[in-house]
Design a protein around this motif. Structure first.
Motif, PDB file in Angstrom:
ATOM      1  N   MET A   1     -25.646  -7.375 -14.233  1.00 17.94           N
ATOM      2  CA  MET A   1     -26.814  -7.088 -14.947  1.00 17.94           C
ATOM      3  C   MET A   1     -26.986  -5.743 -14.513  1.00 17.94           C
ATOM      4  SD  MET A   1     -30.213  -9.366 -14.398  1.00 17.94           S
ATOM      5  CE  MET A   1     -31.682  -8.652 -13.568  1.00 17.94           C
ATOM      6  N   GLY A   2     -27.617  -4.787 -15.751  1.00 21.10           N
ATOM      7  CA  GLY A   2     -27.685  -3.458 -15.785  1.00 21.10           C
ATOM      8  C   GLY A   2     -29.129  -3.098 -15.124  1.00 21.10           C
ATOM      9  N   ILE A   3     -29.168  -2.038 -14.660  1.00 25.22           N
ATOM     10  CA  ILE A   3     -30.649  -1.193 -14.590  1.00 25.22           C
ATOM     11  C   ILE A   3     -31.194  -0.705 -15.938  1.00 25.22           C
ATOM     12  CG2 ILE A   3     -31.946   0.148 -13.331  1.00 25.22           C
ATOM     13  CD1 ILE A   3     -29.621   0.233 -11.235  1.00 25.22           C
ATOM     14  N   ILE A   4     -32.250  -1.296 -16.097  1.00 23.77           N
ATOM     15  CA  ILE A   4     -33.256  -0.639 -17.199  1.00 23.77           C
ATOM     16  C   ILE A   4     -34.156   0.299 -16.759  1.00 23.77           C
ATOM     17  CG2 ILE A   4     -34.675  -1.416 -19.164  1.00 23.77           C
ATOM     18  CD1 ILE A   4     -33.328  -4.177 -19.203  1.00 23.77           C
ATOM     19  N   ILE A   5     -33.927   1.577 -17.372  1.00 16.92           N
ATOM     20  CA  ILE A   5     -34.860   2.559 -16.945  1.00 16.92           C
ATOM     21  C   ILE A   5     -36.073   2.830 -18.191  1.00 16.92           C
ATOM     22  CG2 ILE A   5     -35.327   4.735 -16.407  1.00 16.92           C
ATOM     23  CD1 ILE A   5     -32.638   4.777 -15.063  1.00 16.92           C
ATOM     24  N   HIS A   6     -37.180   2.685 -18.063  1.00 22.92           N
ATOM     25  CA  HIS A   6     -38.108   3.003 -18.874  1.00 22.92           C
ATOM     26  C   HIS A   6     -38.660   4.448 -18.799  1.00 22.92           C
ATOM     27  CE1 HIS A   6     -38.240  -0.795 -20.591  1.00 22.92           C
ATOM     28  NE2 HIS A   6     -38.282  -1.416 -19.536  1.00 22.92           N
ATOM     29  N   MET A   7     -38.533   5.302 -19.784  1.00 25.22           N
ATOM     30  CA  MET A   7     -38.928   6.759 -19.666  1.00 25.22           C
ATOM     31  C   MET A   7     -40.299   6.712 -20.406  1.00 25.22           C
ATOM     32  SD  MET A   7     -37.022  10.277 -20.380  1.00 25.22           S
ATOM     33  CE  MET A   7     -35.610  10.030 -19.483  1.00 25.22           C
ATOM     34  N   THR A   8     -41.175   7.379 -19.740  1.00 29.82           N
ATOM     35  CA  THR A   8     -42.396   7.772 -20.604  1.00 29.82           C
ATOM     36  C   THR A   8     -42.264   8.555 -21.781  1.00 29.82           C
ATOM     37  OG1 THR A   8     -43.074   9.822 -19.505  1.00 29.82           O
ATOM     38  CG2 THR A   8     -43.729   7.600 -18.354  1.00 29.82           C
ATOM     39  N   TRP A   9     -43.212   8.648 -22.496  1.00 31.11           N
ATOM     40  CA  TRP A   9     -42.933   9.352 -23.945  1.00 31.11           C
ATOM     41  C   TRP A   9     -42.757  10.919 -23.661  1.00 31.11           C
ATOM     42  CZ3 TRP A   9     -45.388  13.439 -26.304  1.00 31.11           C
ATOM     43  CH2 TRP A   9     -46.770  13.770 -25.719  1.00 31.11           C
ATOM     44  N   GLU A  10     -43.594  11.327 -22.482  1.00 29.06           N
ATOM     45  CA  GLU A  10     -43.601  12.682 -21.992  1.00 29.06           C
ATOM     46  C   GLU A  10     -41.999  13.093 -21.564  1.00 29.06           C
ATOM     47  OE1 GLU A  10     -46.035  10.619 -20.720  1.00 29.06           O
ATOM     48  OE2 GLU A  10     -47.905  11.704 -21.103  1.00 29.06           O
ATOM     49  N   GLY A  11     -41.420  12.033 -20.846  1.00 29.41           N
ATOM     50  CA  GLY A  11     -40.094  12.296 -20.498  1.00 29.41           C
ATOM     51  C   GLY A  11     -39.066  12.305 -21.400  1.00 29.41           C
ATOM     52  N   GLN A  12     -39.266  11.569 -22.494  1.00 28.33           N
ATOM     53  CA  GLN A  12     -38.525  11.439 -23.660  1.00 28.33           C
ATOM     54  C   GLN A  12     -38.569  12.919 -24.500  1.00 28.33           C
ATOM     55  OE1 GLN A  12     -39.463   7.932 -25.666  1.00 28.33           O
ATOM     56  NE2 GLN A  12     -38.447   6.750 -24.588  1.00 28.33           N
ATOM     57  N   PHE A  13     -39.934  13.185 -24.587  1.00 32.32           N
ATOM     58  CA  PHE A  13     -40.043  14.574 -25.133  1.00 32.32           C
ATOM     59  C   PHE A  13     -39.567  15.673 -24.623  1.00 32.32           C
ATOM     60  CE2 PHE A  13     -43.586  18.055 -25.820  1.00 32.32           C
ATOM     61  CZ  PHE A  13     -43.159  18.219 -27.462  1.00 32.32           C
ATOM     62  N   LYS A  14     -39.462  15.865 -23.125  1.00 40.09           N
ATOM     63  CA  LYS A  14     -39.281  16.799 -22.421  1.00 40.09           C
ATOM     64  C   LYS A  14     -37.506  16.708 -22.598  1.00 40.09           C
ATOM     65  CE  LYS A  14     -39.354  19.186 -18.063  1.00 40.09           C
ATOM     66  NZ  LYS A  14     -40.244  19.360 -16.901  1.00 40.09           N
ATOM     67  N   ASP A  15     -36.914  15.528 -22.543  1.00 44.29           N
ATOM     68  CA  ASP A  15     -35.350  15.485 -22.735  1.00 44.29           C
ATOM     69  C   ASP A  15     -35.208  16.073 -24.118  1.00 44.29           C
ATOM     70  OD1 ASP A  15     -35.109  14.613 -20.123  1.00 44.29           O
ATOM     71  OD2 ASP A  15     -34.568  12.338 -20.848  1.00 44.29           O
ATOM     72  N   ARG A  16     -35.968  15.928 -25.211  1.00 45.02           N
ATOM     73  CA  ARG A  16     -35.421  16.168 -26.501  1.00 45.02           C
ATOM     74  C   ARG A  16     -35.498  17.718 -26.573  1.00 45.02           C
ATOM     75  NH1 ARG A  16     -38.951  12.230 -28.391  1.00 45.02           N
ATOM     76  NH2 ARG A  16     -40.782  13.839 -29.267  1.00 45.02           N
ATOM     77  N   LEU A  17     -36.701  18.342 -26.060  1.00 45.51           N
ATOM     78  CA  LEU A  17     -36.735  19.921 -25.995  1.00 45.51           C
ATOM     79  C   LEU A  17     -35.844  20.575 -25.233  1.00 45.51           C
ATOM     80  CD1 LEU A  17     -40.591  20.484 -25.798  1.00 45.51           C
ATOM     81  CD2 LEU A  17     -39.246  20.659 -27.724  1.00 45.51           C
ATOM     82  N   GLU A  18     -35.409  19.998 -24.027  1.00 51.97           N
ATOM     83  CA  GLU A  18     -34.295  20.657 -23.338  1.00 51.97           C
ATOM     84  C   GLU A  18     -33.012  20.389 -24.000  1.00 51.97           C
ATOM     85  OE1 GLU A  18     -34.776  18.671 -19.734  1.00 51.97           O
ATOM     86  OE2 GLU A  18     -36.380  20.130 -18.951  1.00 51.97           O
ATOM     87  N   LYS A  19     -32.615  19.294 -24.616  1.00 52.81           N
ATOM     88  CA  LYS A  19     -31.363  19.199 -25.091  1.00 52.81           C
ATOM     89  C   LYS A  19     -31.199  20.019 -26.550  1.00 52.81           C
ATOM     90  CE  LYS A  19     -28.697  15.495 -27.904  1.00 52.81           C
ATOM     91  NZ  LYS A  19     -28.475  14.406 -28.453  1.00 52.81           N
ATOM     92  N   TYR A  20     -32.414  20.041 -27.305  1.00 52.44           N
ATOM     93  CA  TYR A  20     -32.404  21.175 -28.202  1.00 52.44           C
ATOM     94  C   TYR A  20     -32.142  22.591 -27.950  1.00 52.44           C
ATOM     95  CZ  TYR A  20     -33.584  23.554 -32.472  1.00 52.44           C
ATOM     96  OH  TYR A  20     -33.839  24.690 -33.526  1.00 52.44           O
ATOM     97  N   LEU A  21     -32.786  22.895 -26.729  1.00 49.10           N
ATOM     98  CA  LEU A  21     -32.666  24.480 -26.240  1.00 49.10           C
ATOM     99  C   LEU A  21     -31.284  24.556 -25.913  1.00 49.10           C
ATOM    100  CD1 LEU A  21     -34.386  26.910 -25.426  1.00 49.10           C
ATOM    101  CD2 LEU A  21     -34.560  25.978 -23.296  1.00 49.10           C
ATOM    102  N   SER A  22     -30.634  23.824 -25.268  1.00 52.32           N
ATOM    103  CA  SER A  22     -29.155  23.842 -24.852  1.00 52.32           C
ATOM    104  C   SER A  22     -28.374  23.871 -25.960  1.00 52.32           C
ATOM    105  CB  SER A  22     -28.845  22.395 -23.758  1.00 52.32           C
ATOM    106  OG  SER A  22     -27.665  22.468 -23.550  1.00 52.32           O
ATOM    107  N   LEU A  23     -28.441  22.991 -26.903  1.00 50.59           N
ATOM    108  CA  LEU A  23     -27.796  22.941 -28.139  1.00 50.59           C
ATOM    109  C   LEU A  23     -27.935  24.092 -28.723  1.00 50.59           C
ATOM    110  CD1 LEU A  23     -27.959  19.347 -29.365  1.00 50.59           C
ATOM    111  CD2 LEU A  23     -25.933  20.205 -28.328  1.00 50.59           C
ATOM    112  N   ALA A  24     -28.936  24.801 -28.869  1.00 48.34           N
ATOM    113  CA  ALA A  24     -29.379  26.218 -29.659  1.00 48.34           C
ATOM    114  C   ALA A  24     -28.604  27.247 -28.822  1.00 48.34           C
ATOM    115  CB  ALA A  24     -30.841  26.450 -29.900  1.00 48.34           C
ATOM    116  N   GLY A  25     -28.383  27.083 -27.467  1.00 47.67           N
ATOM    117  CA  GLY A  25     -27.596  28.023 -26.634  1.00 47.67           C
ATOM    118  C   GLY A  25     -28.534  29.245 -26.454  1.00 47.67           C
ATOM    119  N   LYS A  26     -29.775  28.897 -26.251  1.00 44.01           N
ATOM    120  CA  LYS A  26     -30.852  30.087 -25.732  1.00 44.01           C
ATOM    121  C   LYS A  26     -31.048  30.076 -24.263  1.00 44.01           C
ATOM    122  CE  LYS A  26     -31.446  30.479 -30.142  1.00 44.01           C
ATOM    123  NZ  LYS A  26     -31.104  31.988 -31.036  1.00 44.01           N
TER     124      LYS A  26
END
Length: 182
Positions: A1-26
């Protein structure tokens, strides 16, 4: 049985922004931001606005993928992820960003004329995080279904909204940026 982690929308939003910044190489002189097109009530996504998304898909297929933004679909409305360069001389936005915002707004209302449901006003919102990691947002424009949609108004409002957002974050703005977009 795996662990399910629920992330808040703020956490998901922060991850999206950080991923985009990283991919953009800024670096630290760049700030990732979200430009959200959201209905005042209801949804604006493919399932509830199929006619609008036909128009959006048509536009996106005719225009090559832009380096200035990433387009994301959400139930609450489309989102553009951008990276703002704090070292830039002014607070100008790529033509591709403004053009897509116009398409997103016009497609929503054209989609409703073609049978999509909901006649809610649309808002353009600029969102990001402050130094403490708290989500901050500026609602910059609202459009009713019968409103004239003007690129220059969108661009000026976007500039003012981002400037206000950055000022509230106490980011150090270049002198030319402080004077622009008043």
């Amino acid at each position: 049985m795996g662990i399910i982690i629920h992330m808040t929308w703020e956490g998901q939003f922060k991850d999206r922004l950080e991923k985009y910044l990283s991919l953009a190489g800024k670096d630290k002189k760049h700030i990732p931001l979200s430009i959200k097109v959201r209905p005042e009530s209801g949804c604006y996504h493919r399932q509830h606005s199929p006619e609008a998304y036909k128009l959006i898909d048509q536009y996106l297929s005719k225009h090559s993928k832009s380096a200035e933004y990433t387009f994301e679909e959400h139930e609450s409305g489309p989102e553009l992820l951008i990276v703002l360069d704090l070292a830039a001389k002014g607070l100008g936005f790529a033509k591709s960003i403004i053009d897509l915002l116009v398409v997103l707004i016009k497609s929503r209302y054209e989609g409703m004329r073609r049978g999509d449901s909901r006649d809610a006003s649309l808002e353009i919102i600029v969102r990001g995080f402050d130094e403490k990691g708290t989500v901050q947002q500026e609602n910059i424009l609202r459009f009713n279904s019968d409103a004239a949609i003007d690129k220059k108004i969108i661009e000026k409002a976007l500039g003012r909204g981002v400037k206000k957002f950055l000022s509230a974050q106490k980011k150090i703005l270049p002198k030319k940026l402080k004077k622009s977009n008043k």
